[in-house]
Design a protein around this motif. Structure first.
Motif: not given
Length: 623
Positions: A69, A106-107, A127, A129-130
């Protein structure tokens, strides 16, 4: 305070060279540090202006532990200390600044973290991860954020300035004639999601864009002021002192949060209520802030004496600057090239000059923008105020109150009838009059073919409230007065590597002022009384209780005199760019009548719009 840039694509690898070129064009916004980061689908760049935590620990980007991120942003998070204590006490922060809070919030909360922020911001979040990328803009659009989306390549280009986006050579420079129409016909500047350049847009205030692996752009509005105002409180028994006390508390909170910085600061001080309140608060909280005021050679428009008195009364060090008449024409062209879109008033030339003159003295400037919008400070607000109070059966003789207030507040040569007509027109067709109730004399200056092309694309002005006055304030806050003021303040300050802070636009303070019943916003012939009253014991009342001047600068004088040669040369040119938009021959007749009749009252707003439009085509679009 910074500038941010980037390219994002889930289909092709973004070009870092382009981002570097874009970022270098933002040197003035952030001369203290340049940085870049790239991942599988994004290249992000930023230029940092050090304001809080002057160490390199606050250099961006901010990355999570897995480095999946990435956050880069422009602005300030004013409640970052409170957010740390409330939600992030377990985090070992690398910096003492405010920006790192964005990453950890955010995390922890995902994109809903935005709802916790108080501040001005344009944020870019990658991001991995997403497989999502976000662009986020603050509630009122204090900080700019522009973008272009290449449909063919599925590539998103974004930046803090339009000029930077155009450093991407794959983006063509084309005129957006729809925005030209909104400017000339509806007096709208920076009011829509579009710009004067086709296919270059701005992220709207209180909005975020999600760009995902499916190459879709998803737009989400995360805040609406109307959802936070209970109009039923208009009929409660809460007193004037109740409302003024609540507003006073919010002012204190906002000013204290805005006062966190590690550099030198100052206040742009006019003779008006907004900047006077800021000066009062600086004195109360022992902030060592200098005051700065622009002046004119035409002393009938000068506020320098009032500013000196206010500074002296509050023991603040006062400074001033004059933009001389002989320099107005050349400075107009300079500012237009910096703004890169037309503007509405020659007054901003003086604002630019003030930032430029004192840029080596201060890094933070407090500015009173937003004060008139949140507390009904424009003279034409008298009419929607009147429409509200006649609904209240407890108000005695409202007609007499109206006439008395008009006589006290109306400072132009217009008759009461003309003032009421102009203000009433503006109440139901926002953008049709200036603050003194003058309706713009456009006649048939705009080409009918041009008008017909866009008349079916009229922009709908939302009026979400029951109250006439709140709707008038909302129009100025959302579409007319504030958007242009915010653009001017950002461009002028950041061109000179200065951060402008706007304590009146703390969203909780805005909501409190909007919620205040209309009957308390104008009282005893005083506009904005609800924001003046809380501070009357801190300064001489005559300095604070001063209503807004309806003619605040020598624009009409300059257009008749110092800019006469520029206007004539521009519109007698054989290379006119607006001949398909404007009836130039009729404009020249109008201008000749305007310059030959120095004694009559004349609203010069539209004359300057026409000049600004042609100069933009010649100096910005074709440059």
């Amino acid at each position: 305070m910074c500038g941010i840039t980037g390219l994002v694509s889930f289909v092709t690898k973004p070009n870092k060279r382009i981002v570097k070129n874009m970022n270098q064009s933002l040197f003035h916004r952030g001369p203290d540090n340049f940085s870049y980061i790239e991942n599988n689908f994004a290249v992000m760049g930023m230029a940092r202006l050090k304001i809080i935590d002057l160490s390199d620990d606050s250099n961006q980007p901010f990355l999570n532990n897995e480095k999946k991120v990435s956050v880069m942003y422009n602005g300030e998070i004013y409640n970052f200390k409170e957010l740390k204590n409330q939600f992030l006490s377990e985090i070992n922060f690398r910096s003492n600044g405010d920006g790192e809070v964005i990453l950890h919030l955010y995390c922890k909360f995902g994109i809903s973290f935005i709802n916790y922020l108080k501040g001005m911001f344009s944020i870019a979040i990658s991001d991995e991860n997403e497989n999502k990328f976000y662009l986020i803009r603050d509630r009122f659009g204090i900080k700019p954020l522009y973008y272009h989306f290449n449909e063919h390549k599925k590539e998103l280009t974004y930046s803090s300035e339009i000029q930077s986006i155009l450093k991407n050579e794959e983006i063509r420079k084309e005129v957006n004639y729809k925005e030209v129409y909104y400017y000339l016909n509806n007096s709208m500047i920076n009011s829509t999601n579009e710009t004067w350049f086709k296919n270059i847009y701005q992220v709207e205030p209180s909005t975020y864009i999600e760009f995902n692996k499916n190459s879709n752009l998803i737009f989400k509005k995360y805040y609406k002021i109307e959802d936070n105002i209970d109009e039923d409180l208009d009929y409660s028994n809460n007193s004037f002192k109740h409302w003024s006390g609540k507003i006073k508390e919010k002012f204190y909170e906002s000013f204290n949060q805005h006062s966190i910085f590690d550099v030198s600061g100052g206040i742009h001080l006019s003779g008006g209520a907004d900047s006077t309140i800021l000066a009062v608060l600086a004195n109360k909280y022992k902030q060592n802030l200098k005051t700065y005021t622009f002046d004119f050679e035409e002393k009938e428009y000068s506020e320098i004496n009032e500013a000196k008195k206010i500074s002296s009364n509050l023991n603040l060090n006062h400074n001033s600057d004059i933009l001389f008449n002989k320099d107005v024409a050349s400075y107009l062209l300079k500012v237009l090239n910096i703004e890169y879109e037309p503007f509405s008033s020659l007054r901003i030339l003086c604002q630019y000059h003030l930032y430029e003159k004192f840029k080596n003295e201060v890094r933070v400037i407090f500015d009173g923008s937003g004060g008139d919008e949140i507390s009904a400070g424009y003279t034409y607000h008298i009419i929607p105020w009147y429409l509200d109070i006649i609904k209240d059966s407890k108000i005695n003789s409202p007609e007499k109150k109206l006439i008395k207030i008009i006589e006290n507040l109306k400072k132009s040569s217009k008759s009461n009838y003309d003032f009421i007509l102009g203000s009433l027109t503006n109440t139901f067709e926002s953008g049709k009059a200036t603050v003194d109730g003058s309706i713009f004399d456009k006649g048939d200056l705009i080409n009918k073919n041009f008008l017909n092309e866009f008349n079916n694309k009229k922009y709908l002005i939302s009026r979400p409230f029951k109250s006439f006055l709140r709707n008038a304030q909302y129009a100025d806050l959302r579409y007319f007065k504030l958007p242009r003021s915010l653009r001017y303040a950002d461009k002028a300050s950041m061109r000179n590597s200065i951060e402008t802070r706007l304590p009146f636009l703390d969203h909780e303070l805005v909501e409190m002022c909007f919620a205040t019943p209309s009957k308390f916003k104008i009282l005893n012939q005083q506009q904005r009384i609800i924001t003046k009253y809380p501070f009357k014991s801190f300064i001489n009342k005559s300095l604070l209780y001063k209503n807004k001047s309806t003619v605040a600068d020598p624009q009409t004088f300059w257009l008749r005199n110092n800019l006469k040669e520029l206007v004539k040369d521009t519109f007698l040119s054989s290379n006119l760019k607006t001949s398909n938009i404007l009836n130039i021959d009729k404009f020249n007749i109008l201008y000749d009548n305007f310059t030959s009749n120095n004694k009559s009252h004349y609203n010069s707003f539209f004359i300057f719009q026409i000049l600004s439009t042609e100069l933009w085509f010649q100096n910005c679009y074709n440059s």
